[in-house]
Design a protein around this motif. Structure first.
Motif, PDB file in Angstrom:
ATOM      1  N   MET A   1     -78.267  33.293  -2.848  1.00  0.00           N
ATOM      2  CA  MET A   1     -76.847  33.253  -3.197  1.00  0.00           C
ATOM      3  C   MET A   1     -76.313  31.854  -2.969  1.00  0.00           C
ATOM      4  O   MET A   1     -76.488  31.271  -1.914  1.00  0.00           O
ATOM      5  CB  MET A   1     -76.059  34.260  -2.363  1.00  0.00           C
ATOM      6  N   THR A   2     -75.626  31.320  -3.951  1.00  0.00           N
ATOM      7  CA  THR A   2     -75.019  30.004  -3.819  1.00  0.00           C
ATOM      8  C   THR A   2     -73.575  30.160  -3.381  1.00  0.00           C
ATOM      9  O   THR A   2     -73.020  31.262  -3.340  1.00  0.00           O
ATOM     10  CB  THR A   2     -75.086  29.275  -5.164  1.00  0.00           C
ATOM     11  N   LEU A   3     -72.945  28.981  -3.090  1.00  0.00           N
ATOM     12  CA  LEU A   3     -71.550  29.030  -2.693  1.00  0.00           C
ATOM     13  C   LEU A   3     -70.672  29.576  -3.800  1.00  0.00           C
ATOM     14  O   LEU A   3     -69.715  30.306  -3.557  1.00  0.00           O
ATOM     15  CB  LEU A   3     -71.084  27.628  -2.289  1.00  0.00           C
ATOM     16  N   SER A   4     -71.028  29.257  -5.046  1.00  0.00           N
ATOM     17  CA  SER A   4     -70.236  29.764  -6.162  1.00  0.00           C
ATOM     18  C   SER A   4     -70.378  31.265  -6.297  1.00  0.00           C
ATOM     19  O   SER A   4     -69.446  31.958  -6.677  1.00  0.00           O
ATOM     20  CB  SER A   4     -70.660  29.072  -7.460  1.00  0.00           C
ATOM     21  N   ARG A   5     -71.562  31.756  -5.975  1.00  0.00           N
ATOM     22  CA  ARG A   5     -71.770  33.200  -6.085  1.00  0.00           C
ATOM     23  C   ARG A   5     -70.933  33.947  -5.052  1.00  0.00           C
ATOM     24  O   ARG A   5     -70.480  35.051  -5.281  1.00  0.00           O
ATOM     25  CB  ARG A   5     -73.246  33.525  -5.886  1.00  0.00           C
TER      26      ARG A   5
ATOM     27  N   GLY B   1     -65.477  34.193   9.277  1.00  0.00           N
ATOM     28  CA  GLY B   1     -64.600  33.139   8.777  1.00  0.00           C
ATOM     29  C   GLY B   1     -63.367  32.904   9.631  1.00  0.00           C
ATOM     30  O   GLY B   1     -62.859  31.774   9.713  1.00  0.00           O
ATOM     31  N   VAL B   2     -62.874  33.963  10.314  1.00  0.00           N
ATOM     32  CA  VAL B   2     -61.653  33.805  11.094  1.00  0.00           C
ATOM     33  C   VAL B   2     -61.835  32.804  12.234  1.00  0.00           C
ATOM     34  O   VAL B   2     -60.882  32.128  12.639  1.00  0.00           O
ATOM     35  CB  VAL B   2     -61.197  35.176  11.650  1.00  0.00           C
ATOM     36  N   TRP B   3     -63.078  32.660  12.713  1.00  0.00           N
ATOM     37  CA  TRP B   3     -63.307  31.753  13.836  1.00  0.00           C
ATOM     38  C   TRP B   3     -63.355  30.285  13.414  1.00  0.00           C
ATOM     39  O   TRP B   3     -63.361  29.390  14.270  1.00  0.00           O
ATOM     40  CB  TRP B   3     -64.615  32.123  14.552  1.00  0.00           C
TER      41      TRP B   3
ATOM     42  N   ALA C   1     -67.788  15.584   6.663  1.00  0.00           N
ATOM     43  CA  ALA C   1     -68.875  16.264   7.379  1.00  0.00           C
ATOM     44  C   ALA C   1     -68.399  17.582   7.992  1.00  0.00           C
ATOM     45  O   ALA C   1     -69.126  18.581   7.995  1.00  0.00           O
ATOM     46  CB  ALA C   1     -69.440  15.347   8.462  1.00  0.00           C
ATOM     47  N   THR C   2     -67.153  17.601   8.497  1.00  0.00           N
ATOM     48  CA  THR C   2     -66.621  18.830   9.092  1.00  0.00           C
ATOM     49  C   THR C   2     -66.433  19.909   8.034  1.00  0.00           C
ATOM     50  O   THR C   2     -66.759  21.081   8.252  1.00  0.00           O
ATOM     51  CB  THR C   2     -65.292  18.543   9.803  1.00  0.00           C
ATOM     52  N   VAL C   3     -65.886  19.522   6.882  1.00  0.00           N
ATOM     53  CA  VAL C   3     -65.704  20.502   5.793  1.00  0.00           C
ATOM     54  C   VAL C   3     -67.053  21.031   5.320  1.00  0.00           C
ATOM     55  O   VAL C   3     -67.234  22.238   5.110  1.00  0.00           O
ATOM     56  CB  VAL C   3     -64.916  19.873   4.632  1.00  0.00           C
ATOM     57  N   LEU C   4     -68.021  20.124   5.139  1.00  0.00           N
ATOM     58  CA  LEU C   4     -69.350  20.552   4.721  1.00  0.00           C
ATOM     59  C   LEU C   4     -69.980  21.482   5.766  1.00  0.00           C
ATOM     60  O   LEU C   4     -70.639  22.465   5.425  1.00  0.00           O
ATOM     61  CB  LEU C   4     -70.253  19.331   4.502  1.00  0.00           C
ATOM     62  N   PHE C   5     -69.758  21.181   7.038  1.00  0.00           N
ATOM     63  CA  PHE C   5     -70.291  22.036   8.095  1.00  0.00           C
ATOM     64  C   PHE C   5     -69.722  23.444   7.987  1.00  0.00           C
ATOM     65  O   PHE C   5     -70.459  24.433   8.091  1.00  0.00           O
ATOM     66  CB  PHE C   5     -69.956  21.435   9.472  1.00  0.00           C
ATOM     67  N   ALA C   6     -68.407  23.556   7.789  1.00  0.00           N
ATOM     68  CA  ALA C   6     -67.776  24.875   7.686  1.00  0.00           C
ATOM     69  C   ALA C   6     -68.336  25.664   6.502  1.00  0.00           C
ATOM     70  O   ALA C   6     -68.645  26.862   6.612  1.00  0.00           O
ATOM     71  CB  ALA C   6     -66.258  24.718   7.563  1.00  0.00           C
ATOM     72  N   LEU C   7     -68.458  24.987   5.345  1.00  0.00           N
ATOM     73  CA  LEU C   7     -68.979  25.673   4.155  1.00  0.00           C
ATOM     74  C   LEU C   7     -70.432  26.095   4.343  1.00  0.00           C
ATOM     75  O   LEU C   7     -70.814  27.218   3.986  1.00  0.00           O
ATOM     76  CB  LEU C   7     -68.841  24.752   2.937  1.00  0.00           C
ATOM     77  N   LEU C   8     -71.251  25.229   4.906  1.00  0.00           N
ATOM     78  CA  LEU C   8     -72.654  25.559   5.109  1.00  0.00           C
ATOM     79  C   LEU C   8     -72.813  26.671   6.149  1.00  0.00           C
ATOM     80  O   LEU C   8     -73.678  27.532   6.019  1.00  0.00           O
ATOM     81  CB  LEU C   8     -73.431  24.316   5.549  1.00  0.00           C
TER      82      LEU C   8
ATOM     83  N   MET D   1     -70.757  29.169   6.686  1.00  0.00           N
ATOM     84  CA  MET D   1     -70.470  30.447   6.017  1.00  0.00           C
ATOM     85  C   MET D   1     -71.600  30.827   5.072  1.00  0.00           C
ATOM     86  O   MET D   1     -71.994  31.997   4.982  1.00  0.00           O
ATOM     87  CB  MET D   1     -69.154  30.346   5.247  1.00  0.00           C
ATOM     88  N   TRP D   2     -72.133  29.855   4.356  1.00  0.00           N
ATOM     89  CA  TRP D   2     -73.239  30.141   3.420  1.00  0.00           C
ATOM     90  C   TRP D   2     -74.471  30.604   4.186  1.00  0.00           C
ATOM     91  O   TRP D   2     -75.155  31.541   3.785  1.00  0.00           O
ATOM     92  CB  TRP D   2     -73.534  28.891   2.596  1.00  0.00           C
ATOM     93  N   HIS D   3     -74.752  29.919   5.276  1.00  0.00           N
ATOM     94  CA  HIS D   3     -75.908  30.299   6.094  1.00  0.00           C
ATOM     95  C   HIS D   3     -75.762  31.720   6.622  1.00  0.00           C
ATOM     96  O   HIS D   3     -76.714  32.500   6.623  1.00  0.00           O
ATOM     97  CB  HIS D   3     -76.053  29.311   7.248  1.00  0.00           C
TER      98      HIS D   3
END
Length: 384
Positions: A1-5, A34-36, A62-69, A71-73
């Motif tokens: 699953m990708t972020l877009s998915r 996500g709430v955390w 880097a912080t934004v990328l960390f948050a997105l990764l 959630m994806w992980h």
């Protein structure tokens, strides 16, 4: 699953049944994690305040990328999916490690670019280890992060020793571990309920098969014997032949009613009724019946089992034994059916007795059989 998915979840209104429940559970898991992310506001604010410089801009990205990764992980790893291989020794797939390695790299980058506020990502890194690797390893990494933080705040100038990041790491890992354990137990309970339901259906199928076998085996045996008797009497005693044919018709109707009752699970069988039917069947087959005339002394909890014993045993006597006499003895917790026929020859140990043993097992009784060669066959059913 990708972020877009992750952003293309089907509308709940278009789902039904288990698919809808699965989608709701999926969204609940994402919301729970996500709430955390609100705790990443501190490093974001620190990076934003320094956005005029390259370090601040890189720290913000880097912080934004960390948050997105993060959630994806979580989404790909199904952290709270109870179908995984367990809390200890959870299966580690090859794709989890690269994602976790990138999280580690981003954590280091955020910390170096922003400083102490960036250590908020350490908490998320420790928690994500719980769905990346077996729990003992994840706990060890979490403790190492907490210990590393406590070391850094003591050796680096300008770092505040009272931010509580190490305590947050420990508490977060304990909370997530407890949640996973609760989810696992809930899943195990659901699995046990499903297994019990499956076993109930299987037991009902066995019950129906036993009842149909015993009902039709007995009824068709008696009908066959009476039909043969009526055929022999046609030329010598027409009135008795008509009576036997009428009896065959009545038996056929009774068998049909019994089958219908067995299908809906409301069939009743009585010991007194089976003894009366046994007398009739044995007499029609030319076998002398020696049967009890009262059943009052029998344990009420064993009467149904003894009724099935009479039905199955007498069916075998009529069909297989070639006996001249059949005797049934009743005791409060014991019934004995014996004949003087050819013993166990001719299939007396077939599926009928297997079904009788299953019925006996359900009430804690035992079934024993014995054969004395040409001197007969005996069935003994005894309760506790």
């Amino acid at each position: 699953m990708t972020l877009s998915r992750m952003t293309r979840l089907p509308a709940l209104s278009s789902l039904e049944g288990e698919d809808r429940d699965r989608a709701i559970s999926h969204l609940a898991r994402l919301a729970l994690v996500g709430v955390w992310l609100i705790f990443l506001l501190e490093p974001l604010a620190a990076a934003w305040s320094a956005r005029s410089g390259v370090r601040g801009q890189l720290g913000l990205a880097a912080t934004v990328l960390f948050a997105l990764l993060y959630m994806w992980h979580f989404e790909r790893s199904r952290a709270f999916d109870a179908s995984t291989d367990g809390l200890v020794g959870q299966r580690v797939t090859s794709r989890r490690w690269p994602r976790y390695a990138v999280l580690v790299a981003l954590t280091v980058a955020v910390t170096l670019l922003i400083g102490q506020p960036g250590t908020a990502t350490w908490v998320f890194l420790a928690v994500s280890g719980l769905w990346t690797m077996p729990m003992p390893y994840a706990l060890a990494i979490g403790l190492a992060l907490a210990g590393g933080y406590e070391t850094l705040v003591r050796v680096l100038d300008g770092w505040n020793r009272h931010t509580g990041v190490s305590l947050s790491i420990v508490m977060a890992m304990l909370a997530v571990s407890a949640a996973r354990l609760a989810m696992r137990r809930t899943a195990d309970l659901s699995a046990a309920r499903r297994e019990n339901a499956r076993l109930a259906v299987e037991e009902e199928r066995h019950r129906l098969a036993r009842d149909i076998h015993d009902i039709l085996g007995h009824s068709l045996t008696v009908i066959t014997v009476k039909a043969e008797l009526a055929g022999r009497l046609l030329d010598v005693d027409a009135e008795r032949a008509r009576a036997e044919i009428a009896s065959v018709e009545a038996l056929a109707r009774e068998a049909l009613a019994d089958v219908r009752g067995a299908v809906v699970g409301v069939r009743e069988i009585s010991l007194a009724g089976e003894l009366a039917s046994a007398r009739q069947a044995l007499t029609a087959a030319g076998i002398t019946p020696r049967l009890p005339t009262a059943v009052d002394a029998v344990d009420p909890g064993l009467k149904e089992l003894f009724a099935w014993t009479v039905r199955e045993s007498v069916t075998n006597v009529v069909r297989h034994s070639g006996a001249s006499t059949c005797r049934i003895d009743l005791e409060p917790k014991r019934i004995v059916v014996r004949d003087d026929g050819r013993g166990a020859h001719g299939g007396a140990q077939g599926s009928g007795l297997r079904g009788l043993r299953e019925r006996a097992r359900l009430v804690g009784a035992s079934v024993t059989t014995s054969s004395a060669g040409e001197n007969g066959f005996e069935v003994v059913v005894a309760g506790k």
